[in-house]
Design an enzyme around this catalytic site. Structure first.
Site, mmCIF file in Angstrom:
data_model
loop_
_atom_site.group_PDB
_atom_site.id
_atom_site.type_symbol
_atom_site.label_atom_id
_atom_site.label_comp_id
_atom_site.label_asym_id
_atom_site.label_seq_id
_atom_site.Cartn_x
_atom_site.Cartn_y
_atom_site.Cartn_z
ATOM 1 N N VAL A 248 0.815 -1.226 0.000
ATOM 2 C CA VAL A 248 0.000 0.000 0.000
ATOM 3 C C VAL A 248 0.843 1.266 0.000
ATOM 4 O O VAL A 248 0.307 2.371 -0.081
ATOM 5 C CB VAL A 248 -0.974 0.049 1.208
ATOM 6 C CG1 VAL A 248 -1.949 -1.098 1.158
ATOM 7 C CG2 VAL A 248 -0.223 0.095 2.537
ATOM 8 N N LYS A 249 2.174 1.129 0.064
ATOM 9 C CA LYS A 249 3.035 2.305 0.096
ATOM 10 C C LYS A 249 3.315 2.821 -1.316
ATOM 11 O O LYS A 249 2.774 2.329 -2.292
ATOM 12 C CB LYS A 249 4.341 1.968 0.827
ATOM 13 C CG LYS A 249 4.157 1.512 2.281
ATOM 14 C CD LYS A 249 3.423 2.530 3.114
ATOM 15 C CE LYS A 249 3.556 2.295 4.619
ATOM 16 N NZ LYS A 249 3.101 1.003 5.105
ATOM 17 N N HIS A 250 4.202 3.806 -1.414
ATOM 18 C CA HIS A 250 4.406 4.495 -2.704
ATOM 19 C C HIS A 250 4.972 3.582 -3.782
ATOM 20 O O HIS A 250 4.605 3.689 -4.950
ATOM 21 C CB HIS A 250 5.328 5.700 -2.494
ATOM 22 C CG HIS A 250 4.695 6.770 -1.665
ATOM 23 N ND1 HIS A 250 4.686 6.733 -0.289
ATOM 24 C CD2 HIS A 250 4.027 7.890 -2.007
ATOM 25 C CE1 HIS A 250 4.042 7.801 0.166
ATOM 26 N NE2 HIS A 250 3.637 8.515 -0.852
#
Length: 421
Positions: free
Chosen positions: A218-220
């Site tokens: 879910v991170k960049h």
């Protein structure tokens, strides 16, 4: 349910809302009405394309699957992106925080100041080393750690500060550095949310003694699971590198016995197997090429949220400090609950029933039973506790299309109008 009024900025949403105005617009999905969406929109999601798949397949067909040349390549490219001298890739963000606490020399009896509005790993990493997390309250505007409360919480046992760049907005690093220098403290920046963010025009990754990033889906960008630490300090770099590989080295300059053969290695310290694989790093290298594009899309979505939520009564939009250029990991609204007939729980459940995958970030760390058993109690950080009762995380990820975001706003208007006093 009150009539929905539209401003000029909301014409698009008004048009999208028409299907619900005609028949059962007054009936929430949770009460048997028609949901805004047919399928669930998650709060976050990775964006994997064919080039990512090809990069991983190439490694699967190569000689190296686990720690090999791609790890070093990924570290070098990552360090170059943030502007640091060194980067150390690890198996996940929690492992990276653990390694940072080890490299900082955190041990039994040491205290480390952090925020309660974060994932538990930001504090657990201190416990792993035998230290004690100390929670400072948050700034009610930025939701980041309160600089003044940091100084109030410092004792003779304080060894380090772990500030968290909440939702992607950098903390006031100059102010934290000033405190750290005054009391001779290590700064470990938890930048799990802020890859690509800038503080006063400088990319996050070089301004703390060590900066930890998460590479969770879910991170960049993602490596599946993964974490990475950047630093400009060679001594810290060597400690981090040892720690993630059992404390074992083959580097000639580090060996105590330099007279053995080329097969020789030594365990110098007690470390862990926190290594990243070449498979993961190949994905990371491919994702890194698209990071700036991902961030541009996140910012465009945030801008649209800000415009469309402007006229919705009872919603407080995110605030961004003047020194910050956030890469926006999360979009978090605060509800003015006194304007509604129900609490956050009911609003949350109603939005989920509309197939909007809202979330809450985070349960204050010291609310967890494990921390309660360690002697922490509610009431430690009043601002953090008040915020927790009112926040909801709306979906935000680069692969979202405009109509996804419009669905979120439609559902939010639908639910909040229904529960409005």
């Amino acid at each position: 349910m009150k009539n929905i009024k539209a401003t000029d900025n909301e014409k698009l949403i008004k048009e999208k809302y028409k299907p619900y105005e005609n028949e059962d617009s007054d009936i929430l999905a949770i009460n048997g009405g028609k949901a805004v969406r047919d399928n669930l929109l998650p709060y976050g999601k990775q964006w994997i394309d064919d080039s990512d798949v090809e990069a991983v397949v190439h490694i699967l067909k190569s000689d190296y699957l686990t720690t090999g040349p791609k790890v070093k390549e990924f570290e070098e490219k990552f360090a170059d992106y943030v502007g640091s001298k060194y980067a150390v890739a690890l198996s996940n963000g929690t492992a990276a925080l653990h390694a940072a606490c080890y490299a900082a020399g955190i041990t039994k009896g040491d205290e480390v100041i952090t925020t309660p509005i974060t994932f538990a790993a930001s504090a657990n990493c201190v416990l792993y080393q035998g230290g004690r997390p100390v929670f400072a309250d948050i700034d009610p505007l930025t939701y980041n750690i309160d600089i003044n409360d940091i100084e109030r919480k410092i004792t003779k046992n304080t060894k380090a500060i772990i500030p968290v760049d909440f939702a992607g907005q950098p903390v006031d690093l100059d102010a934290i550095r000033e405190i750290a220098d005054k009391y001779n403290l290590i700064v470990i920046e938890d930048a799990a949310h802020s890859l690509g963010s800038e503080y006063k025009g400088q990319k996050i990754g070089t301004l703390a003694d060590m900066t930890e990033f998460s590479l969770h889906p879910v991170k960049h960008i993602t490596t599946g699971e993964g974490g990475i630490i950047t630093t400009n300090n060679l001594d810290l770099y060597n400690k981090l590198s040892l720690f993630r590989a059992h404390g074992i080295t083959r580097e000639t300059q580090q060996l105590l016995n330099k007279n053995e053969g080329p097969w020789y290695y030594e365990q110098l310290e007690l470390g862990y197997n926190y290594r990243m694989t070449d498979i993961q790093c190949a994905l990371g290298i491919s994702q890194l090429k698209k990071l700036d594009k991902f961030i541009r899309r996140r910012k465009a979505l945030v801008h649209k949220y800000n415009e469309l939520l402007k006229e919705i009564d009872g919603v407080i939009r995110p605030f961004e400090a003047s020194f910050s250029n956030s890469s926006y990991h999360l979009y978090i609204i605060q509800l003015e609950l006194e304007k509604f007939t129900v609490g956050r729980k009911e609003i949350f459940e109603a939005l989920r029933a509309e197939n909007i995958g809202v979330n809450v970030h985070y349960v204050p760390v010291y609310y967890h039973p494990h921390y309660q058993n360690l002697g922490y109690s509610k009431g430690l950080c009043p601002n953090a506790e008040k915020l927790y009762e009112r926040i909801i995380t709306l979906p935000l990820f680069p692969a979202m299309i405009d109509t996804d975001l419009e669905d979120v706003v439609v559902a939010l208007r639908k639910v909040l109008n229904y529960y409005k006093k």
